[in-house]
Design an enzyme around this catalytic site. Structure first.
Site, PDB file in Angstrom:
ATOM      1  CE  LYS A 180      51.071  32.173  45.805  1.00  0.00           C
ATOM      2  NZ  LYS A 180      51.105  33.536  45.178  1.00  0.00           N
ATOM      3  CD  GLU A 255      37.543  35.341  55.949  1.00  0.00           C
ATOM      4  OE1 GLU A 255      36.783  36.079  55.297  1.00  0.00           O
ATOM      5  OE2 GLU A 255      37.203  34.767  56.994  1.00  0.00           O
ATOM      6  CD  GLU A 390      35.381  40.996  45.191  1.00  0.00           C
ATOM      7  OE1 GLU A 390      35.866  39.965  44.683  1.00  0.00           O
ATOM      8  OE2 GLU A 390      35.604  41.352  46.363  1.00  0.00           O
TER       9      GLU A 390
HETATM   10  P1  NAD Z   1      43.293  35.787  43.757  1.00  0.00           P
HETATM   11  O1  NAD Z   1      42.292  34.767  44.154  1.00  0.00           O
HETATM   12  O2  NAD Z   1      43.556  36.000  42.337  1.00  0.00           O
HETATM   13  O3  NAD Z   1      44.714  35.415  44.414  1.00  0.00           O
HETATM   14  C1  NAD Z   1      44.865  35.244  45.803  1.00  0.00           C
HETATM   15  C2  NAD Z   1      46.078  34.374  46.055  1.00  0.00           C
HETATM   16  O4  NAD Z   1      45.826  33.067  45.517  1.00  0.00           O
HETATM   17  C3  NAD Z   1      47.355  34.863  45.371  1.00  0.00           C
HETATM   18  O5  NAD Z   1      48.461  34.636  46.219  1.00  0.00           O
HETATM   19  C4  NAD Z   1      47.445  33.966  44.147  1.00  0.00           C
HETATM   20  O6  NAD Z   1      48.766  33.791  43.662  1.00  0.00           O
HETATM   21  C5  NAD Z   1      46.893  32.671  44.687  1.00  0.00           C
HETATM   22  N1  NAD Z   1      46.394  31.748  43.662  1.00  0.00           N
HETATM   23  C6  NAD Z   1      45.855  32.058  42.453  1.00  0.00           C
HETATM   24  N2  NAD Z   1      45.544  30.920  41.791  1.00  0.00           N
HETATM   25  C7  NAD Z   1      45.875  29.885  42.598  1.00  0.00           C
HETATM   26  C8  NAD Z   1      45.788  28.464  42.472  1.00  0.00           C
HETATM   27  N3  NAD Z   1      45.302  27.880  41.379  1.00  0.00           N
HETATM   28  N4  NAD Z   1      46.225  27.699  43.495  1.00  0.00           N
HETATM   29  C9  NAD Z   1      46.709  28.287  44.623  1.00  0.00           C
HETATM   30  N5  NAD Z   1      46.834  29.607  44.786  1.00  0.00           N
HETATM   31  C10 NAD Z   1      46.408  30.416  43.794  1.00  0.00           C
HETATM   32  O7  NAD Z   1      42.862  37.127  44.505  1.00  0.00           O
HETATM   33  P2  NAD Z   1      43.572  38.563  44.450  1.00  0.00           P
HETATM   34  O8  NAD Z   1      43.305  39.162  43.124  1.00  0.00           O
HETATM   35  O9  NAD Z   1      44.969  38.457  44.929  1.00  0.00           O
HETATM   36  O10 NAD Z   1      42.744  39.329  45.582  1.00  0.00           O
HETATM   37  C11 NAD Z   1      41.515  39.894  45.356  1.00  0.00           C
HETATM   38  C12 NAD Z   1      40.403  39.041  45.918  1.00  0.00           C
HETATM   39  O11 NAD Z   1      40.655  38.773  47.296  1.00  0.00           O
HETATM   40  C13 NAD Z   1      39.059  39.738  45.904  1.00  0.00           C
HETATM   41  O12 NAD Z   1      38.073  38.830  45.495  1.00  0.00           O
HETATM   42  C14 NAD Z   1      38.846  40.139  47.357  1.00  0.00           C
HETATM   43  O13 NAD Z   1      37.514  40.306  47.735  1.00  0.00           O
HETATM   44  C15 NAD Z   1      39.497  39.016  48.058  1.00  0.00           C
HETATM   45  N6  NAD Z   1      39.848  39.395  49.421  1.00  0.00           N
HETATM   46  C16 NAD Z   1      39.108  38.880  50.434  1.00  0.00           C
HETATM   47  C17 NAD Z   1      39.384  39.243  51.747  1.00  0.00           C
HETATM   48  C18 NAD Z   1      38.572  38.683  52.872  1.00  0.00           C
HETATM   49  O14 NAD Z   1      39.043  38.720  54.005  1.00  0.00           O
HETATM   50  N7  NAD Z   1      37.380  38.175  52.639  1.00  0.00           N
HETATM   51  C19 NAD Z   1      40.436  40.122  52.017  1.00  0.00           C
HETATM   52  C20 NAD Z   1      41.169  40.624  50.949  1.00  0.00           C
HETATM   53  C21 NAD Z   1      40.878  40.240  49.651  1.00  0.00           C
END
Ligand code: NAD
Length: 501
Positions: A180, A255, A390
């Protein structure tokens, strides 16, 4: 030329077919540099679609797990070849849906190519271990076995690279996949799936379900047919993922966020450190988990660093990532832009010194997108919220320090632990720093970004839960160890008892 110029209606990829969502609902994929442009329309899938995809993955697992790994790898190899030929098109698609500049989306696609070749190579390794048994005429070994159906949830900032980090090791190890992707960047995952499909991946081995997190993502986490979950995203959502996986003991890899630091010592090559801080802080508009959102600078070189850094940041050209003269694109969406603007206000209220940037860009062509000025706060206290939380945008907090020990305290004084960097010519300090920095990744004389696919990638503390992406480490997550003992003595031999004297 991008592969999709007009808004096109896309479907889920389930059991080898492109199928409409049962929900009947859709999500528009909007270009963040020009919000009038709808890049595509994607399904807002529900639990029914997810269930269908998991069923397809379960069915496909029966034969995929028995397909010899070198044969699985050949499909990955062919997919990598297709990605090479489509690199430019897929990178342009990515810039349109995500906003980062073309040079960076080309790098993102290249990372997927590298990962796909790397994992294709693993098809002829996937090594286990053999070892002497403590008993005579007995053989002992450990072999890697697939886990089953994997549920992958990915963010928008590396729209093709991060899905590839998860999909490729999962597949080569014999697992099947339901992914997803983030709602803001579905097209890049669709492109990746297209390449794998054309490369000959059997139906149901990879399934893509588009949709939002609370509906489609949560349905994947709660599906009993999913054995393993790999999630990349925010720490807040990561906690929900962890909780959802716990009751059914799903293997779970998280991650999450970062608050990474560059330390600039008084003996550093300052121009090099400035180069690194500009790239680390403002590459991908600061929207990297490894972004150098903090720069700690020794007081002896603080003035020089701040002057040179500020001048370089002021000169950054912001705009549509498809224009090759632009160096920084927009924020991903309105919500992220508002977060950036909120933190700029917080920084001002906390008493940090705003030396450049600080405003939304909304005149002329900028008005069409989610642009913000590259922003630098100096004289930050390490405890300020802008130096702790962040922001995930083009905002860098510069912090002065006077001893190496204090720099380490500042570096380690955050809840995250992804990446850290030190600029110094002193080899002793460099080695102490790499030992003592509480992060999963350390760079010496390079910024906090720049991971390569054959090395482990991931963080500690509130960034990760002990697993790693990339390299051989990824295989440890996507396989289970099976230990096999073969006794060819033709008699009962009791370990720890018969050989005790
Ligand atoms: P997010 O947590 O909002 O979303 C990530 C994914 O989770 C999306 O596909 C989203 O649809 C899904 N999601 C959201 N709510 C959910 C739920 N209740 N149940 C299941 N899935 C759900 O993050 P984002 O805004 O897409 O990305 C930014 C974040 O990702 C930042 O905090 C960044 O640091 C982190 N990030 C970490 C790494 C790493 O390797 N550590 C790499 C890239 C991004």
């Amino acid at each position: 030329m991008a592969t999709s110029l007009a808004p096109k209606v896309h479907n889920n990829f389930i059991g080898g077919e492109w199928l409409e969502s049962k929900s009947g609902k859709a999500i528009e994929n909007i270009n963040p540099a020009n919000t009038a442009e709808v890049v595509g329309i994607f399904p807002a899938s529900d639990a029914h679609d997810v269930g269908h995809a998991v069923d397809a993955a379960q069915e496909a697992f029966k034969s995929w797990r028995l397909t010899p790994a070198p044969k699985r790898a050949e499909i990955l190899y062919r997919a990598a070849e297709l990605l090479v030929t489509r690199k430019e098109d897929y990178s342009r698609d990515m810039t349109r849906e995500m906003g980062k500049v073309l040079a960076e989306t080309r790098g993102d696609t290249q990372e997927a190519i590298d990962m796909t070749y790397l994992m294709a190579g693993e098809g002829r390794r996937l090594f286990g271990k053999t070892t002497p048994s403590e008993l005579p005429n007995k053989f002992a070994m450990s072999v890697r076995t697939p886990v089953g159906v994997t549920g992958l949830i990915t963010p928008w900032n590396f729209p093709i690279a991060i899905p590839s980090w998860k999909i490729m090791p999962a597949l080569v190890a014999g697992n099947t996949v339901v992914i997803k992707p983030a709602e803001d960047t579905p097209l890049s995952t669709l492109n990746l799936a297209q390449a794998l499909d054309e490369a000959g991946l059997p139906a149901g081995v990879l399934n893509v379900v588009f949709g939002d997190g609370p509906m489609a993502g949560a349905a994947l986490l709660n599906n009993e047919g999913v054995h393993l979950v790999s999630f990349t995203g925010s720490t807040e959502v990561g906690r929900l993922v962890s909780e959802a996986c716990a009751p059914s003991f799903k293997k779970c890899h998280l991650e999450m966020g970062g608050k990474n630091i560059i330390i600039v010592m008084d003996d550093a090559n300052i121009d090099l450190a400035v180069d690194g801080a500009v790239w680390g802080g403002f590459g991908t508009t600061g929207q990297r988990c490894t972004a150098a959102s903090r720069v700690a600078v020794h007081k002896k070189v603080y003035g020089e660093f701040v002057e040179k850094f500020t001048a370089r940041v002021k000169a950054l050209k912001v705009g549509d990532g498809l224009d090759p003269t632009n160096e920084m694109g927009p924020s991903i969406n309105e919500q992220q832009l508002k977060t950036v603007m909120k933190y700029v206000e917080i920084g001002k209220e906390e008493g940090a010194k705003l030396v450049t940037g600080g405003r939304r860009l909304d005149s002329g062509a900028y008005a069409r997108g989610w642009f913000h000025e590259p922003t630098v706060f100096t004289d930050c206290d390490p405890g300020m919220r802008i130096a702790q939380e962040e922001i995930f945008g083009p905002v860098v907090s510069v912090i002065p320090f006077d001893t190496f020990e204090r720099a380490l305290e500042i570096a380690n004084g955050v809840k995250y632990g992804l990446s850290a960097s030190i600029y110094t010519r002193n080899v002793n300090l460099a080695f102490q720093a790499q030992r003592d920095l509480e992060t999963g990744i350390v760079y010496v004389n390079a910024p906090t970004i720049g991971a390569e696919t054959h090395l482990p990638f991931g963080g500690i503390k509130n960034t990760g839960n002990g697993h790693r992406e990339s390299g051989e480490a990824a295989l440890d997550f996507y396989t289970e160890w099976k230990t096999v003992y073969v006794d060819y003595s033709d008699r009962l031999q009791r370990a720890q008892i018969d050989n005790a004297e």
